[in-house]
Design an enzyme around this catalytic site. Structure first.
Site, PDB file in Angstrom:
ATOM      1  N   LYS A  92      -8.028   3.544   1.650  1.00  0.00           N
ATOM      2  CA  LYS A  92      -7.216   4.766   1.751  1.00  0.00           C
ATOM      3  C   LYS A  92      -7.458   5.464   0.490  1.00  0.00           C
ATOM      4  CE  LYS A  92      -4.145   2.283   4.069  1.00  0.00           C
ATOM      5  NZ  LYS A  92      -5.198   1.444   4.814  1.00  0.00           N
ATOM      6  N   GLN A 114      -7.427  -2.345   3.238  1.00  0.00           N
ATOM      7  CA  GLN A 114      -6.305  -1.280   2.954  1.00  0.00           C
ATOM      8  C   GLN A 114      -6.937  -0.715   1.680  1.00  0.00           C
ATOM      9  OE1 GLN A 114      -2.252  -2.908   2.725  1.00  0.00           O
ATOM     10  NE2 GLN A 114      -2.320  -3.069   0.467  1.00  0.00           N
ATOM     11  N   SER A 142       0.909  -1.124  -0.236  1.00  0.00           N
ATOM     12  CA  SER A 142      -0.105  -0.029  -0.058  1.00  0.00           C
ATOM     13  C   SER A 142       0.970   1.243   0.134  1.00  0.00           C
ATOM     14  CB  SER A 142      -1.013   0.194   1.155  1.00  0.00           C
ATOM     15  OG  SER A 142      -0.068  -0.382   2.316  1.00  0.00           O
ATOM     16  N   TYR A 154      -9.857  -7.499  11.506  1.00  0.00           N
ATOM     17  CA  TYR A 154      -9.101  -6.745  10.474  1.00  0.00           C
ATOM     18  C   TYR A 154      -8.933  -8.053   9.231  1.00  0.00           C
ATOM     19  CZ  TYR A 154      -5.611  -4.858   7.379  1.00  0.00           C
ATOM     20  OH  TYR A 154      -4.997  -4.366   6.049  1.00  0.00           O
ATOM     21  N   GLU A 171     -18.409  22.996 -14.805  1.00  0.00           N
ATOM     22  CA  GLU A 171     -18.695  21.674 -15.194  1.00  0.00           C
ATOM     23  C   GLU A 171     -17.935  20.672 -14.393  1.00  0.00           C
ATOM     24  OE1 GLU A 171     -19.930  22.203 -19.700  1.00  0.00           O
ATOM     25  OE2 GLU A 171     -18.089  22.967 -19.092  1.00  0.00           O
ATOM     26  N   ASN A 179      -2.504  -3.467  12.608  1.00  0.00           N
ATOM     27  CA  ASN A 179      -3.900  -3.305  12.564  1.00  0.00           C
ATOM     28  C   ASN A 179      -4.552  -2.112  13.426  1.00  0.00           C
ATOM     29  OD1 ASN A 179      -3.635  -5.580  11.022  1.00  0.00           O
ATOM     30  ND2 ASN A 179      -4.737  -6.809  12.619  1.00  0.00           N
ATOM     31  N   HIS A 216     -39.359  23.495 -10.742  1.00  0.00           N
ATOM     32  CA  HIS A 216     -39.521  22.683 -12.005  1.00  0.00           C
ATOM     33  C   HIS A 216     -38.571  23.406 -13.188  1.00  0.00           C
ATOM     34  CE1 HIS A 216     -42.821  20.403 -10.236  1.00  0.00           C
ATOM     35  NE2 HIS A 216     -43.240  21.602  -9.806  1.00  0.00           N
ATOM     36  N   SER A 259     -13.222  27.934 -26.609  1.00  0.00           N
ATOM     37  CA  SER A 259     -13.044  26.543 -27.394  1.00  0.00           C
ATOM     38  C   SER A 259     -12.231  26.626 -28.447  1.00  0.00           C
ATOM     39  CB  SER A 259     -14.569  26.479 -28.065  1.00  0.00           C
ATOM     40  OG  SER A 259     -14.408  25.695 -29.487  1.00  0.00           O
ATOM     41  N   LYS A 300     -16.776  31.225 -28.340  1.00  0.00           N
ATOM     42  CA  LYS A 300     -17.135  30.582 -26.995  1.00  0.00           C
ATOM     43  C   LYS A 300     -16.469  31.005 -25.584  1.00  0.00           C
ATOM     44  CE  LYS A 300     -19.661  27.404 -26.416  1.00  0.00           C
ATOM     45  NZ  LYS A 300     -19.778  26.114 -26.844  1.00  0.00           N
TER      46      LYS A 300
HETATM   47  N1  ARG Z   1      -1.406  -1.487   4.902  1.00  0.00           N
HETATM   48  C1  ARG Z   1      -2.038  -2.133   5.784  1.00  0.00           C
HETATM   49  C2  ARG Z   1      -3.430  -1.342   5.667  1.00  0.00           C
HETATM   50  O1  ARG Z   1      -3.543  -0.580   5.093  1.00  0.00           O
HETATM   51  C3  ARG Z   1      -1.948  -1.999   7.107  1.00  0.00           C
HETATM   52  C4  ARG Z   1      -2.272  -3.124   8.241  1.00  0.00           C
HETATM   53  C5  ARG Z   1      -1.711  -4.446   7.948  1.00  0.00           C
HETATM   54  N2  ARG Z   1      -2.159  -5.330   8.723  1.00  0.00           N
HETATM   55  C6  ARG Z   1      -1.998  -6.603   8.408  1.00  0.00           C
HETATM   56  N3  ARG Z   1      -2.325  -7.546   9.485  1.00  0.00           N
HETATM   57  N4  ARG Z   1      -1.613  -7.208   7.073  1.00  0.00           N
HETATM   58  O2  ARG Z   1      -4.691  -1.873   5.640  1.00  0.00           O
END
Ligand code: ARG
Length: 462
Positions: A325, A322, A23, A317, A290, A110, A156, A277, A283
């Site tokens: 993010k 992951q 990640s 977990y 937009e 975790n 409307h 444009s 234009k």
């Molecule tokens: N990079 C992982 C995430 O974003 C961190 C946690 C990893 N934990 C594990 N047990 N592999 O979720």
């Protein structure tokens, strides 16, 4: 180099597995929060006697140095080490040696990642709130300039009743105020410490989670270690609040696009906030508005992504998480850019008062005022509506406005009509008659503006 968890494996993972698993390409953004969390954790471990004081000092100053080095771009991370958490721990061990290996006591990645996202989100919520306040201030400024600028109000997308531009813009002020409050509310649930949940079960070490919470400025600690590492509902609700902000900015953008069109001509875009444009020389396109409208779709996608990722995960977990993010980072950065550009764009608009007033005079926007006039004369509203409908029908067939209709025609429909009807249905009198709280009368809107200026002042200063 071996992975931090490598000892039970007899083979190194394939490169393609490492790359897939990593990640780092996106979670590197969390580095400062990861370090902030680790510093607090090390301090707490020392206060609890789990680390010796000099060990914690070494860890804390090592981490502080790493932070500076990352900020100065002196460090390159290693993709082989999966994520930002492992990378920083590896860097620490490289820098201070064996002591660095003690940092991960009573902690897991975790709870570490759950902590980092919460720290990140807490900061970004503050940033987004500041940008909302700026948009509200810009709207208030425009409202003050247009307290008596008459324009058509629509339902409307058909002309409905006369209002003022200040009143119309004031609707957005209220929407953005609620967006601001929604973020505050999300923050209550973001601002909870998950650290100490460890992998999922807590720890046998004598940690003090309240101390860590205090060091990091969290309001409380999570009460179930499984929940602490398992849920991402705080991301979901914040992305939902962010999606709502985008929905509001998108509606506003849609109106800017309409108002600046040749068909409406209620406003003109500043050259600096429009684009041309490549083929049609005449234009002047509302690309910025937009794009805000378009990006709203992307942010909804971010929300749906995380909702879907989470929907059938067994506790606790799972690596699926992951995937939280990228949509979060995307939603946050998109809403920030959109809010940032919205303020100056709004202030650059040149409104065409004359065209707005012209539009008010065509389309029977004062028909309701005729009905309200009759109600004042004691006619039940339903009956007044019917009489007025006949007048509109007649006027339309004869290409007249209600102001041009002769008094005899009014009297044919209802003999109680007096000459004062013409004054009652002029745009200014019509708008100014809506004195109900929250209505569009000049003074009603002005007093709301003053109230909202105070609201902004109070929220800017705390
Ligand atoms: N990079 C992982 C995430 O974003 C961190 C946690 C990893 N934990 C594990 N047990 N592999 O979720």
């Amino acid at each position: 180099m071996q992975q931090l968890w490598g000892s039970r494996f007899s083979k190194k993972a394939e490169k393609i597995v490492n790359d897939f698993n990593s990640s780092l390409p996106f979670d590197y953004k969390l580095y400062k929060y990861d370090i902030e969390g680790s510093i607090a954790h090390a301090k707490m471990l020392a206060l609890q006697g789990i680390l010796k004081e000099d060990e914690a000092d070494k860890i804390v100053s090592g981490l502080a140095e790493i932070l500076d080095e990352i900020n100065e771009e002196k460090i390159s991370f290693n993709l082989e080490f999966e994520d930002i958490h492992t990378n920083i721990e590896k860097l620490l061990i490289e820098k201070i040696g064996e002591t660095g290996k003690k940092l991960h006591t009573a902690r897991s990645r975790n709870d570490q990642v759950a902590l980092d996202i919460r720290l990140y989100l807490r900061d970004e919520i503050k940033n987004i709130k500041k940008l909302i306040l700026k948009v509200i201030s810009s709207l208030l400024k425009l409202q003050n300039e247009h307290t008596e600028t008459i324009m058509p109000g629509y339902t409307h997308l058909q002309r409905a009743q006369a209002i003022t531009l200040a009143h119309h813009l004031g609707a957005y002020v209220e929407m953005f105020k609620r967006d601001f409050d929604r973020l505050n509310d999300c923050n209550k649930r973001v601002n909870v410490l998950p650290l100490g949940s460890c992998a999922l079960a807590g720890t046998p070490h004598n940690i003090d989670r309240n101390k860590t919470a205090e060091l990091l400025g969290f309001e409380s600690v999570s009460l179930n270690s499984i929940d602490g590492v398992s849920d991402r509902d705080f991301i979901i609700e914040t992305l939902c609040a962010i999606s709502t902000i985008m929905m509001h900015t998108s509606r506003m953008s849609e109106e800017i696009i309409l108002w600046t069109s040749f068909e409406f001509k209620f406003a003109e875009l500043d050259d600096a906030y429009s684009t041309g444009s490549s083929i049609m020389p005449q234009k002047k396109n509302p690309d910025v508005s937009e794009l805000i409208r378009g990006k709203t779709g992307r942010v909804y996608g971010d929300l749906i992504t995380i909702l879907t990722v989470m929907k059938s995960l067994p506790l606790a977990y799972n690596k699926d998480m992951q995937e939280d993010k990228e949509p979060l980072f995307d939603g946050v950065s998109t809403v920030k850019t959109c809010l940032e550009i919205l303020s100056p764009l709004l202030l650059s608009l040149k409104f065409n008062k004359e065209n707005m007033l012209k539009a008010v005079n065509k389309g029977f926007l004062n028909a309701t005022d005729v009905a309200d006039y009759l109600v004042e004369k004691g006619v039940p509203f339903r009956e007044a509506h019917r009489i007025c409908g006949n007048l509109v029908k007649y006027a339309e067939e004869n290409d007249l406005t209600l102001n041009e209709l002769p008094l005899e025609k009014y009297r044919e429909e209802f003999e109680g009509f007096g000459g004062d009807i013409y004054e009652k249905i002029t745009p200014y009198v019509s708008v100014n008659s809506k004195k109900s709280a929250g209505g569009c009368a000049f003074d009603a809107v002005k007093s709301v503006i003053t109230e909202n200026e105070k609201w902004v002042f109070e929220h800017e200063n705390n």
